[in-house]
Design an enzyme around this catalytic site. Structure first.
Site, mmCIF file in Angstrom:
data_model
loop_
_atom_site.group_PDB
_atom_site.id
_atom_site.type_symbol
_atom_site.label_atom_id
_atom_site.label_comp_id
_atom_site.label_asym_id
_atom_site.label_seq_id
_atom_site.Cartn_x
_atom_site.Cartn_y
_atom_site.Cartn_z
ATOM 1 N N ALA A 63 14.346 49.055 36.389
ATOM 2 C CA ALA A 63 15.023 47.824 37.160
ATOM 3 C C ALA A 63 16.734 47.805 36.273
ATOM 4 O O ALA A 63 16.586 47.534 35.120
ATOM 5 C CB ALA A 63 14.277 46.624 37.508
ATOM 6 N N LYS A 116 1.571 50.456 24.052
ATOM 7 C CA LYS A 116 2.920 50.475 24.489
ATOM 8 C C LYS A 116 3.984 50.016 23.322
ATOM 9 O O LYS A 116 4.924 50.611 23.137
ATOM 10 C CB LYS A 116 2.912 49.287 25.706
ATOM 11 C CG LYS A 116 4.384 48.792 26.106
ATOM 12 C CD LYS A 116 4.997 49.974 26.881
ATOM 13 C CE LYS A 116 6.414 49.138 27.551
ATOM 14 N NZ LYS A 116 7.370 50.338 27.567
ATOM 15 N N ASN A 120 7.109 51.991 21.904
ATOM 16 C CA ASN A 120 8.397 51.280 21.751
ATOM 17 C C ASN A 120 8.908 51.390 20.366
ATOM 18 O O ASN A 120 9.910 51.486 20.107
ATOM 19 C CB ASN A 120 8.449 49.961 22.181
ATOM 20 C CG ASN A 120 8.463 50.106 23.848
ATOM 21 O OD1 ASN A 120 7.661 49.200 24.526
ATOM 22 N ND2 ASN A 120 9.699 50.603 24.282
ATOM 23 N N ASN A 124 12.413 53.334 20.741
ATOM 24 C CA ASN A 124 13.526 52.334 20.815
ATOM 25 C C ASN A 124 14.308 52.505 19.444
ATOM 26 O O ASN A 124 15.666 52.740 19.477
ATOM 27 C CB ASN A 124 13.219 50.883 21.143
ATOM 28 C CG ASN A 124 12.617 50.832 22.584
ATOM 29 O OD1 ASN A 124 11.794 51.748 22.848
ATOM 30 N ND2 ASN A 124 13.043 49.892 23.277
ATOM 31 N N SER A 186 16.175 50.775 26.146
ATOM 32 C CA SER A 186 16.972 49.467 26.358
ATOM 33 C C SER A 186 17.545 48.925 25.033
ATOM 34 O O SER A 186 18.341 48.091 25.200
ATOM 35 C CB SER A 186 15.556 48.375 26.781
ATOM 36 O OG SER A 186 14.600 48.351 25.771
#
Ligand SMILES: NC(=O)C1=CN([C@@H]2O[C@H](COP(=O)(O)OP(=O)(O)OC[C@H]3O[C@@H](n4cnc5c(N)ncnc54)[C@H](OP(=O)(O)O)[C@@H]3O)[C@@H](O)[C@H]2O)C=CC1
Ligand SMILES: CC(C)(CO)C(=O)C(=O)O
Length: 243
Positions: A63, A116, A120, A124, A186
């Site tokens: 999103a 998860k 990440n 990340n 992100s």
């Protein structure tokens, strides 16, 4: 229609501030679903407000905010949620509101969130440090470093009763890197937009858990340290712009 569930979709570091004013009056039976990446707030809120009906979840939808009140749904993904461990409310069935939103029940959400977090904690910071898309991490030149990060995560996981081997974590990291190959993660987006990243709840959380277990994860620590100048630069830049 009465409130059926409260979905919390802030960044990890904003979750507690967003919820705290509501918890004094919210009916404790209302399911509160925490959906942010990273960990730390989930456990702190559960410990601080043990009577509430906590649910933890994760989703792999994409999103993007394109205007003040306009969100673009960039991709559909899997949505799972489960009752937080030790939560006093009966968690055998998914709240209807979540079912309608396409979530499925995960009875071991703690493990799902650990998996998860491990993904990440590799993708990340690495992708942000080298300013690369997630897919670039599939290159052979990254596999040694990814392997070391996964070894450390597997060691920590064993202390926390998670059974995934370093190889299993490595394979999961590569599967997510492949599925999101063209993404700029992100963390990289946050650095470029001069926003606070969620790394305190990703790598920071991994290092805190390691410290509690008496472990030193030198590769994760070095990776976080390597990102501090960029984060600090971004902050200094934004302060300079404001003044
Ligand atoms: N975007 C994505 O594709 C995905 C995101 N995630 C995870 O979901 C979480 C949210 O990400 P994303 O939607 O991108 O983040 P955004 O920054 O776009 O949205 C965060 C929202 O939180 C609100 N917020 C912040 N602080 C408060 C507060 N104190 N009280 C009330 N509301 C507050 C913001 O409101 P305001 O605008 O008014 O500041 C904003 O609407 C993150 O953990 C992210 O990692 C997971 C999967 C995919
Ligand atoms: C799965 C991944 C790495 C996708 O980019 C993500 O969750 C993020 O960017 O924070």
């Amino acid at each position: 229609m009465p409130l059926q569930a409260l979905l919390v979709l802030t960044k990890a570091q904003d979750c507690e501030a967003a919820l705290s004013p509501l918890l004094s009056w919210l009916d404790p039976a209302i399911p509160i679903v925490l959906l942010h990446n990273g960990q730390g707030p989930q456990q702190r809120l559960l410990a601080r407000y043990p009577k509430h009906n906590w649910w933890w979840g994760t989703l792999s939808d994409g999103a993007q905010r394109i205007g003040a009140c306009e969100i673009h749904h960039t991709g559909s993904g899997l949505r799972v949620a489960g009752p937080a461990p030790t939560c006093p409310w009966p968690g055998s069935s998914l709240p209807k509101a979540l079912h309608r939103l396409g979530f499925t029940l995960h009875q071991d959400i703690n493990t799902a969130l650990w998996q998860k977090l491990t993904v990440n904690a590799v993708i990340n910071p690495l992708a942000a440090r080298d300013r690369i898309t997630n897919g670039t991490l599939l290159s052979p030149i990254y596999q040694g470093e990814i392997g070391q990060l996964c070894e450390e995560l597997a060691l920590l996981g064993q202390h926390l009763t998670h059974t995934d081997s370093a190889n299993q974590i490595h394979r999961r990291v590569l599967a997510v890197a492949k599925a999101t190959a063209s993404n700029r993660c992100s963390t990289l987006q946050d650095i470029d937009a001069e926003r606070e990243t969620e790394l305190a709840c990703i790598t920071g959380c991994v290092l805190t858990l390691a410290k509690q277990q008496g472990l030193t994860l030198s590769n994760h620590k070095a990776l976080l340290d390597s990102l501090k100048p960029q984060t600090v630069d971004a902050l200094v830049h934004s302060v300079t712009r404001v003044s």
